[in-house]
Scaffold this motif. Sequence first.
Motif, mmCIF file in Angstrom:
data_model
loop_
_atom_site.group_PDB
_atom_site.id
_atom_site.type_symbol
_atom_site.label_atom_id
_atom_site.label_comp_id
_atom_site.label_asym_id
_atom_site.label_seq_id
_atom_site.Cartn_x
_atom_site.Cartn_y
_atom_site.Cartn_z
ATOM 1 N N HIS A 212 0.826 -1.200 0.000
ATOM 2 C CA HIS A 212 0.000 0.000 0.000
ATOM 3 C C HIS A 212 0.863 1.254 0.000
ATOM 4 N N TRP A 213 1.906 1.276 0.811
ATOM 5 C CA TRP A 213 2.769 2.455 0.912
ATOM 6 C C TRP A 213 3.429 2.778 -0.427
ATOM 7 N N THR A 214 4.039 1.787 -1.046
ATOM 8 C CA THR A 214 4.743 2.030 -2.308
ATOM 9 C C THR A 214 3.771 2.381 -3.422
ATOM 10 N N GLU A 215 2.634 1.694 -3.463
ATOM 11 C CA GLU A 215 1.654 1.977 -4.511
ATOM 12 C C GLU A 215 1.097 3.392 -4.369
ATOM 13 N N ARG A 216 0.888 3.822 -3.145
ATOM 14 C CA ARG A 216 0.341 5.168 -2.895
ATOM 15 C C ARG A 216 1.283 6.233 -3.432
ATOM 16 N N TYR A 217 2.563 6.103 -3.144
ATOM 17 C CA TYR A 217 3.529 7.092 -3.611
ATOM 18 C C TYR A 217 3.770 6.982 -5.115
ATOM 19 N N ASP A 218 3.769 5.764 -5.638
ATOM 20 C CA ASP A 218 3.956 5.601 -7.074
ATOM 21 C C ASP A 218 2.823 6.252 -7.857
ATOM 22 N N LEU A 219 1.599 6.152 -7.345
ATOM 23 C CA LEU A 219 0.464 6.754 -8.043
ATOM 24 C C LEU A 219 0.567 8.276 -8.075
ATOM 25 N N ILE A 220 1.030 8.881 -6.988
ATOM 26 C CA ILE A 220 1.137 10.337 -6.988
ATOM 27 C C ILE A 220 2.261 10.790 -7.918
ATOM 28 N N LEU A 221 3.308 9.969 -8.075
ATOM 29 C CA LEU A 221 4.364 10.300 -9.036
ATOM 30 C C LEU A 221 3.838 10.189 -10.465
ATOM 31 N N ILE A 222 3.012 9.190 -10.730
ATOM 32 C CA ILE A 222 2.416 9.055 -12.055
ATOM 33 C C ILE A 222 1.514 10.245 -12.353
ATOM 34 N N ILE A 223 0.765 10.694 -11.349
ATOM 35 C CA ILE A 223 -0.069 11.884 -11.516
ATOM 36 C C ILE A 223 0.788 13.086 -11.894
ATOM 37 N N ALA A 224 1.928 13.229 -11.235
ATOM 38 C CA ALA A 224 2.825 14.342 -11.563
ATOM 39 C C ALA A 224 3.348 14.220 -12.991
ATOM 40 N N LEU A 225 3.715 13.009 -13.410
ATOM 41 C CA LEU A 225 4.174 12.814 -14.788
ATOM 42 C C LEU A 225 3.074 13.161 -15.782
ATOM 43 N N GLY A 226 1.833 12.941 -15.382
ATOM 44 C CA GLY A 226 0.731 13.331 -16.251
ATOM 45 C C GLY A 226 0.693 14.820 -16.509
ATOM 46 N N GLU A 227 1.230 15.606 -15.567
ATOM 47 C CA GLU A 227 1.295 17.047 -15.760
ATOM 48 C C GLU A 227 2.172 17.397 -16.955
#
Length: 442
Positions: A212-227
Amino acid sequence: MGGDWRRGGLGPAIPIAPAARVDKFEVFFDLVFVVSFFIITRATAANVGGRQLLHAMLVLAVLWWCWVVHSMVAARLRLGEGFVPVLMVVGMIALFTFALALPQTFGDHQLGIGGPIVVTISYLVFRAMHLVLYAHATRGRPHARRQLLHLLPEVAITAFLLLIAAVLPMRIADPDLAMWFRDGVWIVVVIVQYAGGFLGGTRGWEVTSAEHWTERYDLILIIALGESVISVGVGGNLLGKPVTWPAIVAAMLGILFTAALWWAHFDMIGPAARIALHSAEGPPRLAMARDAYAYLYLPMIAGVILFAIGAEELVSTITDPVGGVTERGRGSSVTLLFAGVMVYLATDLLFQLRMLRTVAWTRVGVLLAFGAGLPLGRLLPALAALSLLTAICVGLVVVEVLVFADSRNALRRAVYEEKTMHETREAAWRARWHEGGSEQPT
Protein backbone atom coordinates in the motif's frame (compact mmCIF):
# COMPACT_ATOMS: atom_id res chain seq x y z
CA MET A 1 -33.50 3.01 13.27
CA GLY A 2 -31.31 4.79 15.79
CA GLY A 3 -28.28 3.35 17.55
CA ASP A 4 -24.69 4.29 16.95
CA TRP A 5 -24.66 6.09 13.57
CA ARG A 6 -21.05 5.08 13.02
CA ARG A 7 -21.93 1.42 13.31
CA GLY A 8 -25.45 1.29 11.93
CA GLY A 9 -24.87 3.87 9.20
CA LEU A 10 -21.40 4.65 7.97
CA GLY A 11 -19.66 2.13 10.19
CA PRO A 12 -16.40 2.37 12.13
CA ALA A 13 -12.96 3.11 10.76
CA ILE A 14 -11.12 -0.03 9.65
CA PRO A 15 -7.36 -0.47 10.07
CA ILE A 16 -5.04 -1.33 7.20
CA ALA A 17 -4.20 -5.02 6.75
CA PRO A 18 -0.62 -6.22 6.06
CA ALA A 19 -1.38 -7.02 2.41
CA ALA A 20 -3.72 -4.08 1.74
CA ARG A 21 -3.54 -2.15 -1.50
CA VAL A 22 -4.72 1.28 -2.56
CA ASP A 23 -8.51 1.47 -2.82
CA LYS A 24 -10.55 3.45 -5.32
CA PHE A 25 -11.41 6.23 -2.88
CA GLU A 26 -7.72 7.05 -2.44
CA VAL A 27 -7.36 7.42 -6.21
CA PHE A 28 -10.43 9.67 -6.17
CA PHE A 29 -8.85 11.74 -3.40
CA ASP A 30 -5.75 12.25 -5.54
CA LEU A 31 -7.79 14.23 -8.06
CA VAL A 32 -7.36 17.32 -5.91
CA PHE A 33 -3.60 16.91 -6.17
CA VAL A 34 -4.00 16.78 -9.94
CA VAL A 35 -5.62 20.21 -9.72
CA SER A 36 -2.85 21.45 -7.41
CA PHE A 37 -0.08 20.34 -9.77
CA PHE A 38 -1.99 21.84 -12.70
CA ILE A 39 -2.41 25.22 -11.01
CA ILE A 40 1.23 25.34 -9.88
CA THR A 41 2.44 24.62 -13.40
CA ARG A 42 -0.01 26.96 -15.16
CA ALA A 43 0.61 29.87 -12.78
CA THR A 44 4.38 29.52 -13.21
CA ALA A 45 4.34 28.94 -16.97
CA ALA A 46 2.25 32.09 -17.47
CA ASN A 47 5.19 34.24 -16.36
CA VAL A 48 8.37 32.22 -15.90
CA GLY A 49 10.92 33.94 -13.68
CA GLY A 50 13.08 33.35 -10.65
CA ARG A 51 10.46 34.53 -8.17
CA GLN A 52 7.69 32.55 -9.87
CA LEU A 53 9.80 29.39 -9.70
CA LEU A 54 10.48 30.06 -6.03
CA HIS A 55 6.74 30.37 -5.40
CA ALA A 56 6.06 27.12 -7.26
CA MET A 57 8.64 25.21 -5.23
CA LEU A 58 7.42 26.69 -1.93
CA VAL A 59 3.81 25.73 -2.61
CA LEU A 60 4.89 22.27 -3.78
CA ALA A 61 6.92 21.75 -0.60
CA VAL A 62 4.02 22.81 1.64
CA LEU A 63 1.59 20.59 -0.27
CA TRP A 64 3.98 17.69 -0.20
CA TRP A 65 4.32 17.76 3.58
CA CYS A 66 0.54 17.68 3.77
CA TRP A 67 0.72 14.63 1.52
CA VAL A 68 3.30 12.97 3.78
CA VAL A 69 1.08 13.38 6.83
CA HIS A 70 -1.82 12.13 4.74
CA SER A 71 0.17 9.00 3.89
CA MET A 72 0.89 8.46 7.61
CA VAL A 73 -2.86 8.36 8.22
CA ALA A 74 -3.53 6.22 5.14
CA ALA A 75 -0.93 3.72 6.37
CA ARG A 76 -3.13 3.09 9.44
CA LEU A 77 -6.73 3.44 8.24
CA ARG A 78 -8.63 2.38 5.14
CA LEU A 79 -9.65 5.76 3.79
CA GLY A 80 -12.61 4.40 1.88
CA GLU A 81 -14.30 2.59 4.78
CA GLY A 82 -16.59 3.61 7.63
CA PHE A 83 -16.92 7.28 8.49
CA VAL A 84 -13.44 8.11 7.21
CA PRO A 85 -14.51 9.07 3.64
CA VAL A 86 -16.76 11.79 5.08
CA LEU A 87 -13.80 13.50 6.73
CA MET A 88 -11.67 12.91 3.64
CA VAL A 89 -14.23 14.70 1.44
CA VAL A 90 -14.00 17.65 3.83
CA GLY A 91 -10.25 17.51 3.34
CA MET A 92 -10.67 17.37 -0.44
CA ILE A 93 -12.83 20.50 -0.37
CA ALA A 94 -10.24 22.29 1.76
CA LEU A 95 -7.35 21.25 -0.48
CA PHE A 96 -9.26 22.17 -3.63
CA THR A 97 -10.00 25.61 -2.20
CA PHE A 98 -6.35 25.94 -1.18
CA ALA A 99 -5.25 25.23 -4.75
CA LEU A 100 -7.74 27.63 -6.34
CA ALA A 101 -6.65 30.52 -4.11
CA LEU A 102 -2.92 30.03 -4.71
CA PRO A 103 -2.50 32.40 -7.70
CA GLN A 104 -3.92 35.34 -5.70
CA THR A 105 -1.77 34.42 -2.70
CA PHE A 106 1.41 35.24 -4.60
CA GLY A 107 -0.06 38.04 -6.68
CA ASP A 108 -0.08 41.74 -5.98
CA HIS A 109 -0.76 42.16 -2.26
CA GLN A 110 -2.70 45.34 -3.03
CA LEU A 111 -5.48 43.17 -4.50
CA GLY A 112 -6.52 42.27 -0.98
CA ILE A 113 -6.08 39.49 1.52
CA GLY A 114 -9.03 37.36 0.43
CA GLY A 115 -6.94 34.76 -1.40
CA PRO A 116 -4.21 34.44 1.24
CA ILE A 117 -6.81 34.15 4.02
CA VAL A 118 -8.63 31.40 2.10
CA VAL A 119 -5.31 29.56 1.70
CA THR A 120 -4.65 29.81 5.44
CA ILE A 121 -8.10 28.59 6.47
CA SER A 122 -8.08 25.77 3.91
CA TYR A 123 -4.63 24.67 5.06
CA LEU A 124 -5.75 24.61 8.70
CA VAL A 125 -8.90 22.61 7.91
CA PHE A 126 -6.96 20.10 5.82
CA ARG A 127 -4.31 19.58 8.47
CA ALA A 128 -6.89 19.41 11.30
CA MET A 129 -8.77 16.67 9.46
CA HIS A 130 -5.64 14.51 9.34
CA LEU A 131 -4.85 15.20 12.99
CA VAL A 132 -8.32 13.98 13.97
CA LEU A 133 -7.92 10.80 11.92
CA TYR A 134 -4.42 10.17 13.24
CA ALA A 135 -5.60 10.59 16.84
CA HIS A 136 -8.44 8.15 16.15
CA ALA A 137 -6.11 5.62 14.51
CA THR A 138 -3.66 5.64 17.44
CA ARG A 139 -6.17 5.20 20.27
CA GLY A 140 -4.74 2.95 22.94
CA ARG A 141 -1.22 3.23 21.49
CA PRO A 142 0.67 5.80 23.56
CA HIS A 143 3.96 5.34 21.71
CA ALA A 144 2.38 6.10 18.34
CA ARG A 145 0.24 8.91 19.73
CA ARG A 146 3.37 10.78 20.83
CA GLN A 147 3.74 11.81 17.20
CA LEU A 148 0.89 14.24 17.87
CA LEU A 149 3.27 16.13 20.18
CA HIS A 150 5.26 16.96 17.05
CA LEU A 151 2.37 17.39 14.62
CA LEU A 152 0.18 19.68 16.76
CA PRO A 153 2.81 22.42 17.33
CA GLU A 154 3.92 22.18 13.72
CA VAL A 155 0.37 22.67 12.42
CA ALA A 156 -0.31 25.55 14.83
CA ILE A 157 2.96 27.34 14.02
CA THR A 158 2.72 26.93 10.24
CA ALA A 159 -0.93 28.02 10.14
CA PHE A 160 -0.05 31.10 12.20
CA LEU A 161 2.85 31.88 9.86
CA LEU A 162 0.59 31.61 6.82
CA LEU A 163 -1.78 34.04 8.52
CA ILE A 164 1.12 36.45 9.07
CA ALA A 165 2.11 36.08 5.40
CA ALA A 166 -1.48 36.91 4.44
CA VAL A 167 -2.01 39.96 6.65
CA LEU A 168 1.25 41.78 7.37
CA PRO A 169 2.43 42.48 3.78
CA MET A 170 -0.60 44.76 3.42
CA ARG A 171 0.88 46.99 6.12
CA ILE A 172 4.28 47.34 4.43
CA ALA A 173 4.49 50.42 2.22
CA ASP A 174 7.31 49.18 -0.02
CA PRO A 175 5.79 46.62 -2.47
CA ASP A 176 9.10 44.81 -3.06
CA LEU A 177 9.80 44.55 0.65
CA ALA A 178 6.26 43.30 1.21
CA MET A 179 6.71 40.53 -1.37
CA TRP A 180 10.06 39.46 0.03
CA PHE A 181 8.59 39.42 3.53
CA ARG A 182 5.75 37.18 2.35
CA ASP A 183 8.15 34.87 0.52
CA GLY A 184 10.43 34.73 3.55
CA VAL A 185 7.55 33.69 5.80
CA TRP A 186 6.62 30.90 3.37
CA ILE A 187 10.23 29.71 3.46
CA VAL A 188 10.02 29.58 7.25
CA VAL A 189 6.81 27.54 6.94
CA VAL A 190 8.63 24.94 4.85
CA ILE A 191 11.56 24.86 7.29
CA VAL A 192 9.24 24.35 10.27
CA GLN A 193 7.37 21.55 8.50
CA TYR A 194 10.39 19.51 7.50
CA ALA A 195 12.47 20.29 10.59
CA GLY A 196 9.62 19.04 12.74
CA GLY A 197 9.42 15.87 10.71
CA PHE A 198 13.17 15.33 10.87
CA LEU A 199 13.43 15.96 14.61
CA GLY A 200 10.50 13.65 15.26
CA GLY A 201 12.32 10.78 13.55
CA THR A 202 10.23 7.72 12.68
CA ARG A 203 8.36 7.75 15.99
CA GLY A 204 4.68 7.34 15.23
CA TRP A 205 5.30 6.18 11.66
CA GLU A 206 3.85 2.86 10.60
CA VAL A 207 4.04 0.88 7.38
CA THR A 208 1.68 -2.03 7.97
CA SER A 209 1.42 -2.77 4.26
CA ALA A 210 4.54 -2.11 2.18
CA GLU A 211 2.43 -2.76 -0.91
CA HIS A 212 0.00 0.00 0.00
CA TRP A 213 2.77 2.45 0.91
CA THR A 214 4.74 2.03 -2.31
CA GLU A 215 1.65 1.98 -4.51
CA ARG A 216 0.34 5.17 -2.90
CA TYR A 217 3.53 7.09 -3.61
CA ASP A 218 3.96 5.60 -7.07
CA LEU A 219 0.46 6.75 -8.04
CA ILE A 220 1.14 10.34 -6.99
CA LEU A 221 4.36 10.30 -9.04
CA ILE A 222 2.42 9.05 -12.05
CA ILE A 223 -0.07 11.88 -11.52
CA ALA A 224 2.82 14.34 -11.56
CA LEU A 225 4.17 12.81 -14.79
CA GLY A 226 0.73 13.33 -16.25
CA GLU A 227 1.30 17.05 -15.76
CA SER A 228 4.05 16.82 -18.38
CA VAL A 229 1.58 15.34 -20.85
CA ILE A 230 -0.91 18.13 -20.06
CA SER A 231 1.81 20.75 -20.51
CA VAL A 232 2.67 19.44 -23.98
CA GLY A 233 -1.00 19.70 -24.93
CA VAL A 234 -1.39 23.18 -23.45
CA GLY A 235 1.83 24.33 -25.06
CA GLY A 236 0.62 23.08 -28.45
CA ASN A 237 -2.62 25.06 -28.06
CA LEU A 238 -4.06 23.45 -31.19
CA LEU A 239 -7.71 24.10 -30.38
CA GLY A 240 -9.09 26.16 -33.23
CA LYS A 241 -5.77 26.11 -35.12
CA PRO A 242 -4.74 24.08 -38.14
CA VAL A 243 -2.64 21.03 -37.30
CA THR A 244 0.92 21.32 -38.61
CA TRP A 245 3.65 18.72 -38.83
CA PRO A 246 5.91 20.51 -36.30
CA ALA A 247 3.05 20.39 -33.78
CA ILE A 248 2.51 16.68 -34.41
CA VAL A 249 6.22 15.91 -34.07
CA ALA A 250 6.48 17.99 -30.89
CA ALA A 251 3.49 16.19 -29.37
CA MET A 252 4.98 12.80 -30.22
CA LEU A 253 8.32 13.77 -28.71
CA GLY A 254 6.62 15.08 -25.55
CA ILE A 255 4.81 11.80 -24.99
CA LEU A 256 7.92 9.80 -25.86
CA PHE A 257 10.30 11.46 -23.39
CA THR A 258 7.66 11.39 -20.62
CA ALA A 259 7.15 7.67 -21.24
CA ALA A 260 10.92 7.15 -21.12
CA LEU A 261 11.10 8.91 -17.75
CA TRP A 262 8.24 6.75 -16.47
CA TRP A 263 10.16 3.68 -17.67
CA ALA A 264 13.36 4.87 -16.00
CA HIS A 265 11.75 4.53 -12.58
CA PHE A 266 8.93 2.03 -12.90
CA ASP A 267 10.55 -0.64 -15.03
CA MET A 268 13.22 -1.81 -12.57
CA ILE A 269 13.95 0.61 -9.73
CA GLY A 270 10.35 0.98 -8.54
CA PRO A 271 9.55 -2.78 -8.40
CA ALA A 272 12.92 -3.61 -6.82
CA ALA A 273 12.38 -0.92 -4.16
CA ARG A 274 8.94 -2.33 -3.40
CA ILE A 275 10.46 -5.77 -2.80
CA ALA A 276 13.18 -4.22 -0.62
CA LEU A 277 10.57 -2.47 1.53
CA HIS A 278 8.61 -5.72 1.85
CA SER A 279 11.78 -7.48 3.01
CA ALA A 280 12.65 -4.89 5.65
CA GLU A 281 11.05 -4.94 9.09
CA GLY A 282 10.83 -2.68 12.12
CA PRO A 283 12.86 0.56 12.25
CA PRO A 284 14.78 -0.13 9.00
CA ARG A 285 11.48 -0.36 7.09
CA LEU A 286 10.25 2.89 8.60
CA ALA A 287 13.51 4.68 7.84
CA MET A 288 13.45 3.47 4.22
CA ALA A 289 9.81 4.51 3.80
CA ARG A 290 10.52 7.96 5.22
CA ASP A 291 13.81 8.68 3.46
CA ALA A 292 13.13 7.24 0.02
CA TYR A 293 9.43 7.89 -0.40
CA ALA A 294 8.38 10.70 1.94
CA TYR A 295 11.49 12.82 1.32
CA LEU A 296 13.06 11.88 -2.03
CA TYR A 297 9.82 11.82 -3.98
CA LEU A 298 9.54 15.57 -3.37
CA PRO A 299 12.54 16.60 -5.52
CA MET A 300 11.49 14.01 -8.11
CA ILE A 301 8.10 15.68 -8.43
CA ALA A 302 9.77 19.11 -8.36
CA GLY A 303 11.85 17.96 -11.33
CA VAL A 304 8.67 16.89 -13.13
CA ILE A 305 7.08 20.31 -12.53
CA LEU A 306 10.20 22.05 -13.85
CA PHE A 307 10.47 20.06 -17.06
CA ALA A 308 6.69 20.33 -17.56
CA ILE A 309 7.00 24.14 -17.47
CA GLY A 310 9.93 24.00 -19.89
CA ALA A 311 8.13 21.57 -22.21
CA GLU A 312 5.04 23.78 -22.36
CA GLU A 313 7.03 26.86 -23.36
CA LEU A 314 9.16 24.92 -25.85
CA VAL A 315 6.18 23.30 -27.58
CA SER A 316 4.47 26.70 -27.68
CA THR A 317 7.51 28.04 -29.54
CA ILE A 318 7.49 25.12 -31.98
CA THR A 319 3.79 25.52 -32.83
CA ASP A 320 3.93 29.31 -33.13
CA PRO A 321 3.43 30.10 -36.84
CA VAL A 322 5.33 33.38 -36.50
CA GLY A 323 8.73 31.98 -35.59
CA GLY A 324 8.69 28.71 -37.51
CA VAL A 325 10.63 25.54 -36.82
CA THR A 326 13.97 27.34 -36.90
CA GLU A 327 13.21 29.50 -33.87
CA ARG A 328 15.14 28.75 -30.69
CA GLY A 329 13.50 28.11 -27.36
CA ARG A 330 12.34 31.29 -25.68
CA GLY A 331 13.66 32.46 -22.34
CA SER A 332 14.63 29.67 -19.98
CA SER A 333 12.47 26.96 -21.57
CA VAL A 334 15.38 24.75 -22.66
CA THR A 335 17.15 25.20 -19.33
CA LEU A 336 14.03 24.28 -17.36
CA LEU A 337 13.38 21.26 -19.56
CA PHE A 338 16.89 19.83 -19.25
CA ALA A 339 17.36 20.84 -15.61
CA GLY A 340 14.01 19.34 -14.61
CA VAL A 341 14.86 16.01 -16.20
CA MET A 342 18.29 16.06 -14.54
CA VAL A 343 16.72 16.72 -11.11
CA TYR A 344 14.26 13.87 -11.67
CA LEU A 345 16.93 11.37 -12.70
CA ALA A 346 19.48 12.50 -10.08
CA THR A 347 16.90 12.07 -7.33
CA ASP A 348 15.93 8.70 -8.76
CA LEU A 349 19.59 7.76 -8.47
CA LEU A 350 19.56 8.73 -4.79
CA PHE A 351 16.33 6.75 -4.38
CA GLN A 352 18.07 3.71 -5.85
CA LEU A 353 21.04 4.19 -3.56
CA ARG A 354 18.85 4.47 -0.45
CA MET A 355 16.55 1.54 -1.22
CA LEU A 356 18.84 -0.86 -3.10
CA ARG A 357 22.31 0.33 -2.05
CA THR A 358 23.42 0.34 -5.69
CA VAL A 359 24.28 3.02 -8.24
CA ALA A 360 23.77 2.36 -11.95
CA TRP A 361 26.59 3.69 -14.09
CA THR A 362 24.05 4.36 -16.83
CA ARG A 363 22.35 6.95 -14.63
CA VAL A 364 25.61 8.75 -13.95
CA GLY A 365 26.36 8.67 -17.67
CA VAL A 366 22.98 10.07 -18.68
CA LEU A 367 23.32 12.94 -16.20
CA LEU A 368 26.65 13.81 -17.80
CA ALA A 369 25.02 13.59 -21.22
CA PHE A 370 22.29 16.01 -20.18
CA GLY A 371 24.88 18.36 -18.69
CA ALA A 372 26.75 18.37 -21.99
CA GLY A 373 23.56 18.62 -24.03
CA LEU A 374 22.13 21.64 -22.21
CA PRO A 375 24.49 24.25 -23.77
CA LEU A 376 23.94 22.67 -27.17
CA GLY A 377 20.18 22.68 -26.71
CA ARG A 378 20.20 26.41 -26.10
CA LEU A 379 21.82 26.94 -29.50
CA LEU A 380 19.53 24.59 -31.42
CA PRO A 381 16.04 25.34 -32.77
CA ALA A 382 13.31 24.47 -30.28
CA LEU A 383 12.24 21.29 -32.11
CA ALA A 384 15.84 20.10 -32.34
CA ALA A 385 16.39 20.76 -28.62
CA LEU A 386 13.30 18.74 -27.75
CA SER A 387 14.49 15.97 -30.09
CA LEU A 388 17.92 15.95 -28.42
CA LEU A 389 16.41 15.56 -24.95
CA THR A 390 14.05 12.83 -26.13
CA ALA A 391 16.90 10.96 -27.80
CA ILE A 392 18.94 10.97 -24.56
CA CYS A 393 15.93 9.76 -22.51
CA VAL A 394 15.08 6.98 -24.95
CA GLY A 395 18.76 6.08 -25.25
CA LEU A 396 18.92 5.54 -21.49
CA VAL A 397 15.98 3.12 -21.65
CA VAL A 398 17.42 1.18 -24.59
CA VAL A 399 20.88 0.88 -23.02
CA GLU A 400 19.51 -0.33 -19.68
CA VAL A 401 17.20 -2.87 -21.32
CA LEU A 402 20.16 -4.32 -23.21
CA VAL A 403 22.90 -4.06 -20.58
CA PHE A 404 20.84 -5.14 -17.58
CA ALA A 405 18.82 -7.77 -19.43
CA ASP A 406 19.62 -10.61 -16.99
CA SER A 407 18.83 -8.57 -13.88
CA ARG A 408 15.71 -7.19 -15.47
CA ASN A 409 14.44 -10.62 -16.48
CA ALA A 410 15.07 -12.00 -12.99
CA LEU A 411 13.19 -9.08 -11.43
CA ARG A 412 10.28 -9.33 -13.84
CA ARG A 413 10.10 -13.07 -13.18
CA ALA A 414 9.92 -12.53 -9.42
CA VAL A 415 7.25 -9.83 -9.81
CA TYR A 416 5.26 -12.04 -12.18
CA GLU A 417 5.42 -15.05 -9.86
CA GLU A 418 4.25 -12.95 -6.92
CA LYS A 419 1.40 -11.48 -8.94
CA THR A 420 0.37 -14.89 -10.27
CA MET A 421 0.37 -16.43 -6.79
CA HIS A 422 -1.72 -13.58 -5.43
CA GLU A 423 -4.20 -13.79 -8.30
CA THR A 424 -4.46 -17.59 -7.96
CA ARG A 425 -5.27 -17.36 -4.26
CA GLU A 426 -7.73 -14.57 -4.85
CA ALA A 427 -9.48 -16.55 -7.60
CA ALA A 428 -9.62 -19.65 -5.37
CA TRP A 429 -11.21 -17.68 -2.56
CA ARG A 430 -13.82 -16.17 -4.88
CA ALA A 431 -14.55 -19.56 -6.43
CA ARG A 432 -16.42 -20.45 -3.25
CA TRP A 433 -19.10 -17.99 -4.27
CA HIS A 434 -19.87 -20.16 -7.28
CA GLU A 435 -19.56 -23.45 -5.41
CA GLY A 436 -22.13 -22.55 -2.78
CA GLY A 437 -19.54 -22.00 -0.03
CA SER A 438 -20.51 -20.74 3.34
CA GLU A 439 -18.71 -17.40 2.91
CA GLN A 440 -20.61 -15.85 0.04
CA PRO A 441 -20.80 -12.10 -0.47
CA THR A 442 -23.70 -10.39 1.21
